[in-house]
Design an enzyme around this catalytic site. Structure first.
Site, mmCIF file in Angstrom:
data_model
loop_
_atom_site.group_PDB
_atom_site.id
_atom_site.type_symbol
_atom_site.label_atom_id
_atom_site.label_comp_id
_atom_site.label_asym_id
_atom_site.label_seq_id
_atom_site.Cartn_x
_atom_site.Cartn_y
_atom_site.Cartn_z
ATOM 1 N N ALA A 190 30.494 -17.819 8.258
ATOM 2 C CA ALA A 190 31.027 -16.617 8.918
ATOM 3 C C ALA A 190 31.464 -15.586 7.879
ATOM 4 O O ALA A 190 31.932 -15.962 6.817
ATOM 5 C CB ALA A 190 32.206 -17.005 9.805
ATOM 6 N N GLU A 201 29.381 -23.429 9.784
ATOM 7 C CA GLU A 201 30.770 -22.945 9.844
ATOM 8 C C GLU A 201 31.605 -23.941 10.635
ATOM 9 O O GLU A 201 31.407 -24.135 11.831
ATOM 10 C CB GLU A 201 30.827 -21.561 10.486
ATOM 11 N N ASP A 252 31.393 -30.483 8.671
ATOM 12 C CA ASP A 252 32.337 -30.372 7.562
ATOM 13 C C ASP A 252 31.503 -30.127 6.305
ATOM 14 O O ASP A 252 30.687 -30.970 5.911
ATOM 15 C CB ASP A 252 33.132 -31.674 7.460
ATOM 16 N N ASP A 291 30.059 -19.486 0.045
ATOM 17 C CA ASP A 291 31.055 -18.414 0.107
ATOM 18 C C ASP A 291 32.336 -19.105 0.583
ATOM 19 O O ASP A 291 32.616 -19.175 1.770
ATOM 20 C CB ASP A 291 30.580 -17.335 1.086
ATOM 21 N N CYS A 327 36.648 -14.203 -2.487
ATOM 22 C CA CYS A 327 37.183 -12.833 -2.499
ATOM 23 C C CYS A 327 38.625 -12.851 -3.004
ATOM 24 O O CYS A 327 39.504 -12.211 -2.432
ATOM 25 C CB CYS A 327 37.059 -12.185 -1.126
#
Length: 321
Positions: A140, A149, A180, A198, A252
């Site tokens: 996501a 996800e 998982d 990510d 991020c």
């Protein structure tokens, strides 16, 4: 006008979560030195944030491109990139501001998607080619090919995103699972040519504006555990990769513990992976992004600055031997 600006500044200042800012202040002053001051000024002041507009190749209009041009947007990624799909059209502008978002409507494709331009760098680093089996381990909000996800809410968000951007017949080519991620390597060993990890991380930009102080405090306590989860996800991804396949890891956050430390731990503990040089890609996009200096050739860290308020975004690339 000045009074209104000051009011807005005060309002934004109130929204900043002091507990998180104090924590970041200590950590990032230590890790980034003087650079942190400029980064902090951008992260704590949403009025200078920028949003990129990613066009949907399945629903393009000349009118939209004209509107973007009139509003001062120009195509991103004009440098000599090693890999840039012809269908990837992203528009950015130097000045802050946000293009109006399009709402999700069942059965109707969106024309574009708003995003932080730095979030496209992991995709460019992955260099996906036709015919390859690709896994997006923590998929996501956007996804390609096999999207995994684990989280319910994010999984629903992912399905909506796919419905909004990809026409019906092609959605059948995308498999969505809720496994998982730390187990996927054992469940699907050596199945993929390319994997994007990510990873869940301490999202600096959003954490700074946590409205719930108790939740923010809990997040900061649990933050230490994230690097172990990230390490487990990478170990699992390496198992799921075919020999010769490559993997891109991204977060991020500015946090060294969740970025280069995790990658170094993987390189020191997994004898079957090697770093892949992405410095050519970084050089080609240096007009659009500001990078932390002194990183290794297989990694980059995008630092937000005024006029180039993208990131934070850490990207590293590995290959399985």
């Amino acid at each position: 006008m000045l009074e209104l600006e000051n009011k807005t500044k005060r309002k934004l200042q109130k929204q900043i979560c002091q507990v998180v800012l104090d924590h970041f202040e200590k950590q990032y002053t230590r890790e980034l030195g003087d650079t942190w001051t400029n980064v902090r000024d951008v992260l704590t002041y949403p009025l200078c944030w920028q949003y990129a507009v990613l066009l949907n190749k399945f629903n393009q209009s000349a009118e939209l491109k004209n509107t973007l041009h009139v509003k001062g947007y120009h195509p991103a990624f004009q440098g000599p990139l090693p890999y840039l799909p012809a269908s990837l059209k992203c528009y950015i502008r130097r000045t802050p501001g946000r293009f109006p978002a399009q709402k999700h409507q069942a059965g109707k494709l969106k024309e574009y998607y708003l995003l932080n331009a730095a979030s496209l760098l992991p995709v460019l680093a992955l260099e996906v080619k036709d015919g390859e089996d690709v896994l997006d381990l923590c998929a996501a909000p956007g996804g390609q090919f096999h999207c995994n996800e684990y989280d319910d809410l994010r999984s629903r968000w992912l399905k909506k995103t796919i419905e909004s951007f990809i026409p019906d017949p092609l959605t059948n080519l995308i498999m969505i699972s809720k496994l998982d991620g730390t187990q996927i390597g054992d469940l699907k060993p050596e199945l993929y040519d390319k994997i994007l990890v990510d990873a869940p991380c301490s999202n600096d930009r959003s954490w700074l504006f946590s409205s719930d102080i108790q939740q923010a405090t809990l997040r900061l306590i649990q933050r230490k555990e994230l690097s172990f989860l990230q390490f487990q996800l990478l170990r699992s991804a390496i198992k799921a990769l075919r020999p010769g396949g490559s993997l891109v890891y991204s977060t991020c956050t500015l946090s060294k513990a969740e970025n280069s430390d995790v990658i170094n731990l993987i390189l020191n503990s997994c004898t079957n992976v090697m770093p892949v040089d992405i410095s050519e890609m970084a050089k080609a996009v240096s007009q659009e992004f500001t990078f932390l200096s002194g990183t290794q050739q297989h990694e980059l860290l995008v630092l937000p600055e005024k006029g180039r308020a993208w990131g934070p975004m850490y990207v590293a690339k590995l290959k399985k031997m």
